[in-house]
Scaffold this motif. Sequence first.
Motif, PDB file in Angstrom:
ATOM      1  N   UNK A  30       0.749  -1.151  -0.062  1.00 30.01           N
ATOM      2  CA  UNK A  30      -0.120   0.105  -0.114  1.00 30.01           C
ATOM      3  C   UNK A  30       0.766   1.110  -0.181  1.00 30.01           C
ATOM      4  N   UNK A  31       1.944   1.145   0.872  1.00 30.25           N
ATOM      5  CA  UNK A  31       2.903   2.554   0.805  1.00 30.25           C
ATOM      6  C   UNK A  31       3.433   2.725  -0.592  1.00 30.25           C
ATOM      7  N   UNK A  32       3.819   1.448  -1.330  1.00 32.99           N
ATOM      8  CA  UNK A  32       4.337   1.721  -2.778  1.00 32.99           C
ATOM      9  C   UNK A  32       3.424   2.158  -3.623  1.00 32.99           C
ATOM     10  N   UNK A  33       2.028   1.984  -3.540  1.00 37.89           N
ATOM     11  CA  UNK A  33       0.985   2.703  -4.249  1.00 37.89           C
ATOM     12  C   UNK A  33       0.955   4.050  -4.111  1.00 37.89           C
ATOM     13  N   UNK A  34       1.018   4.441  -2.758  1.00 39.63           N
ATOM     14  CA  UNK A  34       0.939   5.838  -2.291  1.00 39.63           C
ATOM     15  C   UNK A  34       2.150   6.785  -2.981  1.00 39.63           C
ATOM     16  N   UNK A  35       3.429   5.877  -2.990  1.00 36.20           N
ATOM     17  CA  UNK A  35       4.500   6.704  -3.409  1.00 36.20           C
ATOM     18  C   UNK A  35       4.295   6.830  -4.885  1.00 36.20           C
ATOM     19  N   UNK A  36       3.739   5.889  -5.746  1.00 36.72           N
ATOM     20  CA  UNK A  36       3.519   6.006  -7.088  1.00 36.72           C
ATOM     21  C   UNK A  36       2.407   7.115  -7.442  1.00 36.72           C
ATOM     22  N   UNK A  37       1.634   7.304  -6.322  1.00 37.54           N
ATOM     23  CA  UNK A  37       0.701   8.425  -6.562  1.00 37.54           C
ATOM     24  C   UNK A  37       1.123   9.854  -6.143  1.00 37.54           C
ATOM     25  N   UNK A  38       2.460   9.822  -5.857  1.00 36.23           N
ATOM     26  CA  UNK A  38       3.047  11.091  -5.394  1.00 36.23           C
ATOM     27  C   UNK A  38       2.352  11.643  -4.127  1.00 36.23           C
TER      28      UNK A  38
END
Length: 383
Positions: free
Chosen positions: A109-117
């Motif tokens: 979930x954190x990686x998704x948040x990173x990709x969403x900037x």
Amino acid sequence: MSDALPLVGAGAVPWLSVEQIREVDRIMVDELGISLVRMMENAGRNLAEVARHLLGGDSSGRSIVVLAGPGGNGGGGLVAARHLAVAGAQVGIALDATVGGLAPVPAEQLEIARRLRIPIHERPDRLGEPELVLDALLGYSQRGEPHGAAAELIRWSGGRRVLALDAPPGLELASGELRRPHIAAEATMTLAAPKTALRGDGARGAVGRLFLADISVPELVYTQLGLSWRTPFACGPIVELDTCIRRRVGCTSSVPKGTKHLKRLAVLAVPLLLLVFALAVPRHAPAAVRSTVLRGTVGPGFTITLKTAEGKLVKQLKPGTYSIRIRDLSPIHNFHLFGPGVNKKTSVQNTGGVTWTVRLGRGLYRYRCDPHRTIMHGSFSVA
């Protein structure tokens, strides 16, 4: 979501212990094949909806900080961060762990948040002043006093509007003890079924309003635990629980047995008494001086208002005598009114109602919650 959520009585659903909740999770994953990812997605989406509700129904452009721990609770917070960011909110994330310290599912979930900037901050002093904080630091398994980065984030949240996921940090659900430091939440959204400790003595200074969210646990899971379950989610996936804390301040009332006939007699007697009074009072008698009624309310969330009897926010009054009826709905707030010749306040610990009769002269008057004076305050002028 700006409308009130369905209100469900606290006795309408069973309240579960930590051991029972663990068994619910085990049955969901091991026997039904409903994965942690699916439950986490439901939890985070519902958390975002309650956040939107607390913000008046619109999260677009609103400043929100998500405090995320390393486990499943933190994963739910990260899901909520994603949903709110997609909806246009200005979201920031603060982690109670290094990236390598997250469990596998929250790490995804954190990686998704990173990709969403979505901005991810390492220090509380970079979080600014959000309109709402979503707490997803510690889950139902928390034990002992919070420490390290979690304790630092808990202290940073003091005095801010906080919506806690499942249980506020510092409230140990296994024992019901409220540890230090802890978060005094405006509201808590608990998952699947309410936990017993959320309505205990320790919860009064931490839980706030209590919402219950569906994460798709079917009735057969509760039946397997020997519990009677009738879903409270027929009208939607989120309800608000009418807890004992709300009832304690007079949200419900009951009529003692054997008094119904007295009420009927009273209904018949009142018109007769009014007639006798009208005949007895001389026609030239002056009318009694009546004070204007104002209504002050603090809580149950981080709100404080002073309104007229018609429900309008007080901005300007004429000099005179006023009857101010205060409803203090939270054991973490108080109502403090002060100005020229007036200094009245309720206590922080107690809740209930009180009426003040005050003479307001010309000048500026203010009211506030003393423990949260920076975010809970108002004023009006008398001229």
